[in-house]
Design a protein around this motif. Structure first.
Motif, PDB file in Angstrom:
ATOM      1  N   GLN A  50       0.865  -1.164   0.000  1.00 11.90           N
ATOM      2  CA  GLN A  50       0.000   0.000   0.000  1.00 11.90           C
ATOM      3  C   GLN A  50       0.912   1.228   0.000  1.00 11.90           C
ATOM      4  OE1 GLN A  50      -4.065   1.141   2.157  1.00 11.90           O
ATOM      5  NE2 GLN A  50      -2.382   1.098   3.610  1.00 11.90           N
ATOM      6  N   LEU A  51       1.005   1.913  -1.124  1.00 13.99           N
ATOM      7  CA  LEU A  51       1.885   3.067  -1.233  1.00 13.99           C
ATOM      8  C   LEU A  51       1.321   4.265  -0.490  1.00 13.99           C
ATOM      9  CD1 LEU A  51       2.924   2.803  -4.990  1.00 13.99           C
ATOM     10  CD2 LEU A  51       3.855   1.610  -2.998  1.00 13.99           C
ATOM     11  N   ALA A  52       0.001   4.308  -0.389  1.00 15.79           N
ATOM     12  CA  ALA A  52      -0.753   5.311   0.372  1.00 15.79           C
ATOM     13  C   ALA A  52      -2.171   4.775   0.442  1.00 15.79           C
ATOM     14  CB  ALA A  52      -0.713   6.674  -0.318  1.00 15.79           C
ATOM     15  N   PRO A  53      -2.986   5.267   1.369  1.00 15.14           N
ATOM     16  CA  PRO A  53      -4.377   4.785   1.404  1.00 15.14           C
ATOM     17  C   PRO A  53      -5.039   4.906   0.032  1.00 15.14           C
ATOM     18  CG  PRO A  53      -3.910   6.091   3.349  1.00 15.14           C
ATOM     19  CD  PRO A  53      -2.706   6.222   2.459  1.00 15.14           C
ATOM     20  N   GLY A  54      -5.530   3.769  -0.475  1.00 16.61           N
ATOM     21  CA  GLY A  54      -6.195   3.737  -1.766  1.00 16.61           C
ATOM     22  C   GLY A  54      -5.270   3.570  -2.951  1.00 16.61           C
ATOM     23  N   VAL A  55      -3.956   3.552  -2.724  1.00 16.89           N
ATOM     24  CA  VAL A  55      -2.979   3.406  -3.808  1.00 16.89           C
ATOM     25  C   VAL A  55      -2.220   2.101  -3.578  1.00 16.89           C
ATOM     26  CG1 VAL A  55      -1.101   4.484  -5.090  1.00 16.89           C
ATOM     27  CG2 VAL A  55      -2.778   5.906  -3.898  1.00 16.89           C
ATOM     28  N   ILE A  56      -2.574   1.072  -4.349  1.00 18.86           N
ATOM     29  CA  ILE A  56      -2.118  -0.283  -4.058  1.00 18.86           C
ATOM     30  C   ILE A  56      -1.327  -0.842  -5.231  1.00 18.86           C
ATOM     31  CG2 ILE A  56      -2.846  -2.546  -3.218  1.00 18.86           C
ATOM     32  CD1 ILE A  56      -3.760  -0.101  -1.507  1.00 18.86           C
ATOM     33  N   ARG A  57      -0.144  -1.379  -4.921  1.00 17.32           N
ATOM     34  CA  ARG A  57       0.703  -2.039  -5.928  1.00 17.32           C
ATOM     35  C   ARG A  57       0.466  -3.540  -5.832  1.00 17.32           C
ATOM     36  NH1 ARG A  57       6.641  -3.439  -5.955  1.00 17.32           N
ATOM     37  NH2 ARG A  57       7.386  -3.226  -8.116  1.00 17.32           N
ATOM     38  N   MET A  58       0.171  -4.166  -6.988  1.00 17.18           N
ATOM     39  CA  MET A  58      -0.232  -5.568  -7.006  1.00 17.18           C
ATOM     40  C   MET A  58       0.578  -6.363  -8.025  1.00 17.18           C
ATOM     41  SD  MET A  58      -4.389  -5.051  -6.663  1.00 17.18           S
ATOM     42  CE  MET A  58      -4.477  -3.751  -7.910  1.00 17.18           C
ATOM     43  N   ARG A  59       0.805  -7.607  -7.698  1.00 20.97           N
ATOM     44  CA  ARG A  59       1.544  -8.524  -8.562  1.00 20.97           C
ATOM     45  C   ARG A  59       0.582  -9.302  -9.441  1.00 20.97           C
ATOM     46  NH1 ARG A  59       2.866 -13.729  -7.423  1.00 20.97           N
ATOM     47  NH2 ARG A  59       2.321 -13.406  -5.228  1.00 20.97           N
ATOM     48  N   THR A  62      -0.312  -0.851 -10.312  1.00 21.84           N
ATOM     49  CA  THR A  62      -0.702   0.023  -9.212  1.00 21.84           C
ATOM     50  C   THR A  62      -1.921   0.819  -9.646  1.00 21.84           C
ATOM     51  OG1 THR A  62       1.588   0.240  -8.455  1.00 21.84           O
ATOM     52  CG2 THR A  62       0.029   1.930  -7.723  1.00 21.84           C
ATOM     53  N   VAL A  63      -2.942   0.874  -8.790  1.00 24.68           N
ATOM     54  CA  VAL A  63      -4.174   1.589  -9.140  1.00 24.68           C
ATOM     55  C   VAL A  63      -4.574   2.523  -8.009  1.00 24.68           C
ATOM     56  CG1 VAL A  63      -4.987  -0.322 -10.591  1.00 24.68           C
ATOM     57  CG2 VAL A  63      -5.721  -0.192  -8.202  1.00 24.68           C
ATOM     58  N   LYS A  64      -5.341   3.553  -8.387  1.00 25.42           N
ATOM     59  CA  LYS A  64      -5.925   4.445  -7.388  1.00 25.42           C
ATOM     60  C   LYS A  64      -7.195   5.068  -7.957  1.00 25.42           C
ATOM     61  CE  LYS A  64      -4.232   9.107  -8.225  1.00 25.42           C
ATOM     62  NZ  LYS A  64      -5.596   9.661  -8.393  1.00 25.42           N
ATOM     63  N   PRO A  65      -8.126   5.483  -7.095  1.00 27.33           N
ATOM     64  CA  PRO A  65      -9.304   6.215  -7.560  1.00 27.33           C
ATOM     65  C   PRO A  65      -8.915   7.572  -8.140  1.00 27.33           C
ATOM     66  CG  PRO A  65      -9.636   5.355  -5.332  1.00 27.33           C
ATOM     67  CD  PRO A  65      -8.185   5.202  -5.648  1.00 27.33           C
ATOM     68  N   GLY A  66      -9.755   8.080  -9.035  1.00 25.43           N
ATOM     69  CA  GLY A  66      -9.452   9.350  -9.677  1.00 25.43           C
ATOM     70  C   GLY A  66      -9.411  10.521  -8.720  1.00 25.43           C
ATOM     71  N   SER A  67     -10.142  10.456  -7.609  1.00 25.44           N
ATOM     72  CA  SER A  67     -10.218  11.594  -6.690  1.00 25.44           C
ATOM     73  C   SER A  67      -9.125  11.582  -5.626  1.00 25.44           C
ATOM     74  CB  SER A  67     -11.591  11.626  -6.006  1.00 25.44           C
ATOM     75  OG  SER A  67     -11.815  10.442  -5.253  1.00 25.44           O
ATOM     76  N   TYR A  68      -8.237  10.584  -5.637  1.00 20.46           N
ATOM     77  CA  TYR A  68      -7.143  10.519  -4.680  1.00 20.46           C
ATOM     78  C   TYR A  68      -5.867  11.091  -5.318  1.00 20.46           C
ATOM     79  CZ  TYR A  68      -9.777   7.346  -1.573  1.00 20.46           C
ATOM     80  OH  TYR A  68     -10.695   6.795  -0.721  1.00 20.46           O
ATOM     81  N   VAL A  69      -4.992  11.603  -4.477  1.00 20.64           N
ATOM     82  CA  VAL A  69      -3.733  12.183  -4.944  1.00 20.64           C
ATOM     83  C   VAL A  69      -2.660  11.091  -5.024  1.00 20.64           C
ATOM     84  CG1 VAL A  69      -1.941  13.887  -4.425  1.00 20.64           C
ATOM     85  CG2 VAL A  69      -4.332  14.406  -3.927  1.00 20.64           C
ATOM     86  N   TRP A  70      -1.827  11.143  -6.081  1.00 21.88           N
ATOM     87  CA  TRP A  70      -0.709  10.204  -6.173  1.00 21.88           C
ATOM     88  C   TRP A  70       0.322  10.495  -5.078  1.00 21.88           C
ATOM     89  CZ3 TRP A  70      -1.176   5.928  -8.593  1.00 21.88           C
ATOM     90  CH2 TRP A  70      -1.855   5.813  -9.807  1.00 21.88           C
ATOM     91  N   PRO A  71       0.814   9.463  -4.402  1.00 16.60           N
ATOM     92  CA  PRO A  71       1.858   9.680  -3.387  1.00 16.60           C
ATOM     93  C   PRO A  71       3.237   9.760  -4.036  1.00 16.60           C
ATOM     94  CG  PRO A  71       1.281   7.380  -3.464  1.00 16.60           C
ATOM     95  CD  PRO A  71       0.371   8.062  -4.452  1.00 16.60           C
ATOM     96  N   ALA A  72       4.192  10.275  -3.280  1.00 16.08           N
ATOM     97  CA  ALA A  72       5.548  10.483  -3.800  1.00 16.08           C
ATOM     98  C   ALA A  72       6.226   9.209  -4.328  1.00 16.08           C
ATOM     99  CB  ALA A  72       6.410  11.134  -2.717  1.00 16.08           C
ATOM    100  N   PRO A  73       6.052   8.023  -3.672  1.00 15.74           N
ATOM    101  CA  PRO A  73       6.761   6.837  -4.176  1.00 15.74           C
ATOM    102  C   PRO A  73       6.441   6.467  -5.625  1.00 15.74           C
ATOM    103  CG  PRO A  73       5.936   6.439  -1.956  1.00 15.74           C
ATOM    104  CD  PRO A  73       5.361   7.744  -2.407  1.00 15.74           C
ATOM    105  N   VAL A  74       5.294   6.892  -6.128  1.00 10.43           N
ATOM    106  CA  VAL A  74       4.927   6.581  -7.504  1.00 10.43           C
ATOM    107  C   VAL A  74       5.881   7.245  -8.492  1.00 10.43           C
ATOM    108  CG1 VAL A  74       3.165   7.050  -9.256  1.00 10.43           C
ATOM    109  CG2 VAL A  74       2.511   6.090  -7.059  1.00 10.43           C
ATOM    110  N   TRP A  75       6.440   8.388  -8.092  1.00  8.56           N
ATOM    111  CA  TRP A  75       7.292   9.155  -9.010  1.00  8.56           C
ATOM    112  C   TRP A  75       8.786   8.954  -8.752  1.00  8.56           C
ATOM    113  CZ3 TRP A  75       3.967  10.514 -12.455  1.00  8.56           C
ATOM    114  CH2 TRP A  75       2.685  10.891 -12.092  1.00  8.56           C
ATOM    115  N   ALA A  76       9.132   8.341  -7.642  1.00  7.49           N
ATOM    116  CA  ALA A  76      10.557   8.246  -7.260  1.00  7.49           C
ATOM    117  C   ALA A  76      11.329   7.309  -8.187  1.00  7.49           C
ATOM    118  CB  ALA A  76      10.660   7.748  -5.829  1.00  7.49           C
TER     119      ALA A  76
END
Length: 385
Positions: free
Chosen positions: A352-361, A371-385
């Motif tokens: 779980q990269l952040a609440p609602g942002v989940i990385r899956m195998r 990795t998926v997230k709802p449209g209304s949630y903000v992307w967390p920093a690890p997604v861009w690192a």
């Protein structure tokens, strides 16, 4: 005899399913996210993505009933109905289907909202960031635009669906919506539940339910996560489009390319090969690319279902050509269409990269993570690192 170990969830979209999977990881539950119900599973938490939000109400009811019957054969200790926190979708139709499939349930309790995200219900009025929800960006949702804020309007329900005030007792029979402003309210409603009650809600209610059911404390994974390369980002939502800081065609120094207008305005005649080649070249040459959508200058009505299907087709072709190691997807309908085009029916949540942002195998494919997230949630920093 009920499976005393397994908890089952029927979710109406993939991002909601993944969000609950992340919560399951925090409770150390062996978790699966599936689009079909297998005959057997050893999961502690089995989440089925019914993908019903893009269907008609009658189609959603039929699909939900079929899945509910299949899930019942696994004899889980409880079944949770995951709904959109802002009550978009065909919620009443799906709840009716699950009640019919269960047979013995006399009541359903709907608890919308996520108080920590300032999504609350007071006297039956839904508030987002302290204002009635129809005054927010949710008013412009392409599939379920919100024009009024009472839960009866949001659910398209009549007065037979009763609104219950905070700390109220739950009547024995019927369909109810509970007011909620904080975690204490969520805990109160969880305490009202029994095996004859179908409970429907969003992420924070599920968290309270797991806390009571498992007796465990949450343990958030704090290990740093670095996504692999190459990465394909897919933005299927316009919720935060006007807040993105795009500089010289790049977002966070990643090249951003918009879906051609023809894919939006004339989807039946659109041939994506040139665009697929362009995105594939970006992935190979730069190691990452963003596919996004823009409706600027487009004056025709866009079919969100067709748009998601086109996006799924394009991503499937790019993936086959350029072989990204990571797919990072925003928007439930978009993610579902991509998974369908790629033939992926099962995912194993890993982080779980952040609440609602989940990385899956992806089972059977050690080279790809999604990795998926709802449209209304903000992307967390690890997604861009």
């Amino acid at each position: 005899m009920k499976n005393k170990k397994m908890i089952a969830v029927i979710a109406d979209d993939i991002t909601g399913a993944a969000e609950l999977a992340g919560i399951g990881l925090n409770y150390q539950l062996k978790t699966e996210v599936n689009t079909v119900v297998a005959d057997a599973t050893d999961a502690d938490l089995l989440i089925i993505n019914a993908d019903t939000r893009s269907l008609t109400a009658e189609e959603a009811k039929q699909v939900t009933r079929q899945i509910a019957v299949q899930v019942a054969k696994l004899k889980p200790q409880l079944v949770y109905k995951k709904i959109d926190s802002v009550l978009r979708g065909h919620i009443l139709a799906e709840i009716e289907a699950q009640l019919e499939a269960a047979g013995n349930m006399q009541r359903a309790l709907i608890i919308p909202g996520n108080p920590s995200h300032r999504k609350t219900v007071v006297d039956g009025i839904y508030y987002y960031q302290d204002a009635p929800v129809h005054q927010s960006s949710f008013a412009h949702d392409p599939a379920f635009p919100i024009s009024a804020s009472h839960v009866h309007h949001l659910l398209r329900a009549d007065e037979s669906v009763q609104v219950l005030a905070q700390k109220a007792s739950l009547p024995k029979k019927g369909i109810f919506v509970g007011d909620v402003t904080g975690q204490d309210d969520l805990a109160h409603w969880v305490d009202q539940l029994d095996e004859n009650t179908l409970v429907a809600g969003a992420a924070e209610l599920f968290d309270q339910l797991l806390q009571k059911t498992t007796g465990k404390q949450t343990q958030t994974d704090t290990k740093p996560v670095t996504l692999q390369w190459p990465r394909l980002y897919v933005f299927g939502s316009t919720f935060y489009q006007n807040r993105l800081e795009i500089i010289d065609g790049r977002l966070n120094n990643i090249p951003l390319t918009y879906l051609p207008a023809q894919a939006l305005t004339a989807p039946d005649n659109y041939q994506p090969d040139d665009y697929v080649n362009h995105v594939s070249a970006l992935l190979k040459n730069e190691g990452s690319a963003i596919i996004s959508i823009s409706t600027e200058g487009i004056n025709v009505k866009i079919d969100p279902v067709q748009l998601a299907q086109n996006m799924g087709n394009i991503v499937n072709k790019v993936t086959a050509q350029a072989h990204p190691a990571e797919l990072v997807i925003e928007g439930g309908a978009t993610a579902a269409a991509i998974l369908m085009q790629m033939g992926i029916t099962r995912l194993y949540p890993e982080q779980q990269l952040a609440p609602g942002v989940i990385r899956m195998r992806v089972p059977g494919n050690n080279q790809l993570y999604i990795t998926v997230k709802p449209g209304s949630y903000v992307w967390p920093a690890p997604v861009w690192a």
